[in-house]
Design a protein around this motif. Structure first.
Motif, PDB file in Angstrom:
ATOM      1  N   SER A   1      42.056  11.965  26.473  1.00 61.60           N
ATOM      2  CA  SER A   1      41.586  10.627  26.829  1.00 61.60           C
ATOM      3  C   SER A   1      40.616  10.591  28.003  1.00 61.60           C
ATOM      4  CB  SER A   1      42.783   9.729  27.114  1.00 61.60           C
ATOM      5  OG  SER A   1      42.567   8.528  26.481  1.00 61.60           O
TER       6      SER A   1
ATOM      7  N   ASP B   1      46.100   4.618  25.639  1.00 66.96           N
ATOM      8  CA  ASP B   1      45.314   5.495  26.507  1.00 66.96           C
ATOM      9  C   ASP B   1      44.960   4.807  27.823  1.00 66.96           C
ATOM     10  OD1 ASP B   1      45.418   7.088  24.318  1.00 66.96           O
ATOM     11  OD2 ASP B   1      43.272   7.015  23.856  1.00 66.96           O
TER      12      ASP B   1
ATOM     13  N   SER C   1      37.846   9.371  27.627  1.00 64.25           N
ATOM     14  CA  SER C   1      37.177   8.063  27.490  1.00 64.25           C
ATOM     15  C   SER C   1      37.914   6.995  28.296  1.00 64.25           C
ATOM     16  CB  SER C   1      37.047   7.659  26.021  1.00 64.25           C
ATOM     17  OG  SER C   1      38.295   7.614  25.384  1.00 64.25           O
TER      18      SER C   1
ATOM     19  N   GLU D   1      36.130  -0.099  24.971  1.00 65.64           N
ATOM     20  CA  GLU D   1      36.101   1.002  23.996  1.00 65.64           C
ATOM     21  C   GLU D   1      35.950   0.468  22.567  1.00 65.64           C
ATOM     22  OE1 GLU D   1      38.151   4.403  25.034  1.00 65.64           O
ATOM     23  OE2 GLU D   1      38.099   5.297  23.048  1.00 65.64           O
TER      24      GLU D   1
HETATM   25 MG    MG Z   1      39.333   8.768  23.828  1.00 59.29          MG
END
Ligand code: MG
Ligand code: ADP
Length: 356
Positions: A115, A161, A117, A149
């Motif tokens: 994760s 996440d 991101s 996201e």
């Molecule tokens: Mg990700």
């Protein structure tokens, strides 16, 4: 290159956020179910300063890439989309955000299922909060990060996440009810630590496989007459479903029950058994494993000092997580990696972190 070199002045604010690994509760978050992630030691750091030319400039030291936002109504592509999304959402919430110079540097491996991101989004939002003293809390940060996201980076993700990156630490597990966002900090089973090893298999089918599983779960919930599979607690209720929906639903129901069991302070042995059962369920019922992940999990499960192991993340490649005896992580990880690499794969130890 550091902030000073890129932007010719020092940063005015800095914040960071960790990556995460999920210990139990896989493919449950889009079924309104339960998850149990923990933060990993690797973190993403974002530094900020105001930009004087009226444009936003985002620089990633890890990619050595700079993106300047010339038109504020057009979402940029690539890594800038995550940052742009966070800033746009803050503006939509009514906050006034000046033009920014933004510098990213991370030790979270990118694209390995830990994760990076979410760490990027949460670190960005924290840094802006700090720069402008914004009255937003950590749950709101996670929610904005998830929206960024989904709507700007174009990834249909659950809330796990971002909640993990925003609220978890490396010393505890974070139990999260993804329907109500009720959460609880849970201690690790005594005498245990985690190992995470990347299988080296890229998650090529992850996107299509993930969407297919999501659709199967929605169909199963519809046939069972519930809002989401989270509402089924007894796995025998899934027996009326046609295949493969029966096995898909059984995974979700049994996986939720495994997470709930851990809330009652189980031993390391029992926790390990639950991880092994989770892997078997992901492999046989949910069918998101691949041979390399099964091989890596088998080697881990056979190794002395390992309580249990499973694939972690969406599957179809990516990483495996194991619970092992405290202080034994490093030795076990290098021993397992050596055996795994003899099977024709190229794995990599992600936790315990070795490269910083
Ligand atoms: Mg990700
Ligand atoms: P992960 O499992 O690591 O979250 P994702 O595919 O969801 O994998 O996110 C990876 C993407 O996030 C990268 O392709 C990049 O666009 C962005 N990203 C994450 N960390 C960084 C970073 N340090 N610098 C630039 N972009 C990053």
């Amino acid at each position: 290159m550091n902030f000073q070199k890129i932007f010719a002045k020092p940063p005015e604010a800095e914040a960071s956020a960790p990556g995460r690994v999920n210990l139990l509760g896989e493919h449950t978050d889009y079924n309104d179910g339960f998850v149990l992630p923990t933060a990993i030691p690797q973190r993403t750091t974002v530094q900020l300063g105001s930009s004087t030319d009226g444009q936003d400039h985002f620089y990633s030291e890890d990619l050595d890439e700079q993106v300047s936002i010339l038109e504020s109504n057009r979402t940029p592509s690539g890594f800038a989309s995550y940052i742009f999304g966070c800033i746009q959402l803050l503006q939509k919430e009514g906050h006034t955000i000046p033009s920014l110079n933004l510098h990213v540097k991370s030790t979270v491996p990118i694209g390995s299922g830990l994760s990076s991101s979410a760490a990027l989004e949460v670190a960005t939002l924290r840094a802006v909060r700090q720069l402008l003293n914004l009255p937003i809390n950590d749950v709101e940060i996670a929610q904005l990060a998830q929206q960024a996201e989904i709507h700007y980076a174009g990834v249909q993700c659950g809330i796990m996440d971002q909640m993990a990156s925003s609220l978890a630490d490396t010393e505890h597990m974070l139990f999260l009810d993804t329907r109500t966002l009720e959460r609880r900090v849970v201690p690790f089973p005594s005498g245990a630590e985690i190992v995470v090893i990347d299988s080296g298999v890229p998650r090529t089918l992850a996107g299509s496989g993930y969407n297919e599983r999501r659709a199967e779960c929605e169909e199963a919930a519809r046939l069972l007459g519930v809002k989401a599979l989270r509402d089924i607690t007894d796995s025998s209720a899934t027996e009326v479903l046609p295949e493969p929906l029966r096995r898909r639903a059984r995974h979700v129901v049994t996986e939720n029950n495994r997470v709930l069991e851990v809330l009652h302070q189980v031993s390391s042995q029992r926790f390990g058994e639950l991880m092994n059962a989770s892997h078997a369920s992901l492999r046989d019922d949910y069918e998101v494993s691949v041979p390399a992940l099964d091989t890596l999990v088998e080697i881990l499960q056979k190794t002395a000092g390992v309580f249990g192991a499973r694939l972690t993340g969406a599957g179809f490649g990516g990483a495996c997580v194991a619970l092992v005896g405290a202080g034994e992580g490093r030795g076990i990880a290098s021993n397992v990696l050596e055996q795994y690499n003899q099977t024709g794969n190229t794995g990599r130890i992600l936790v315990p972190a070795t490269d910083f």
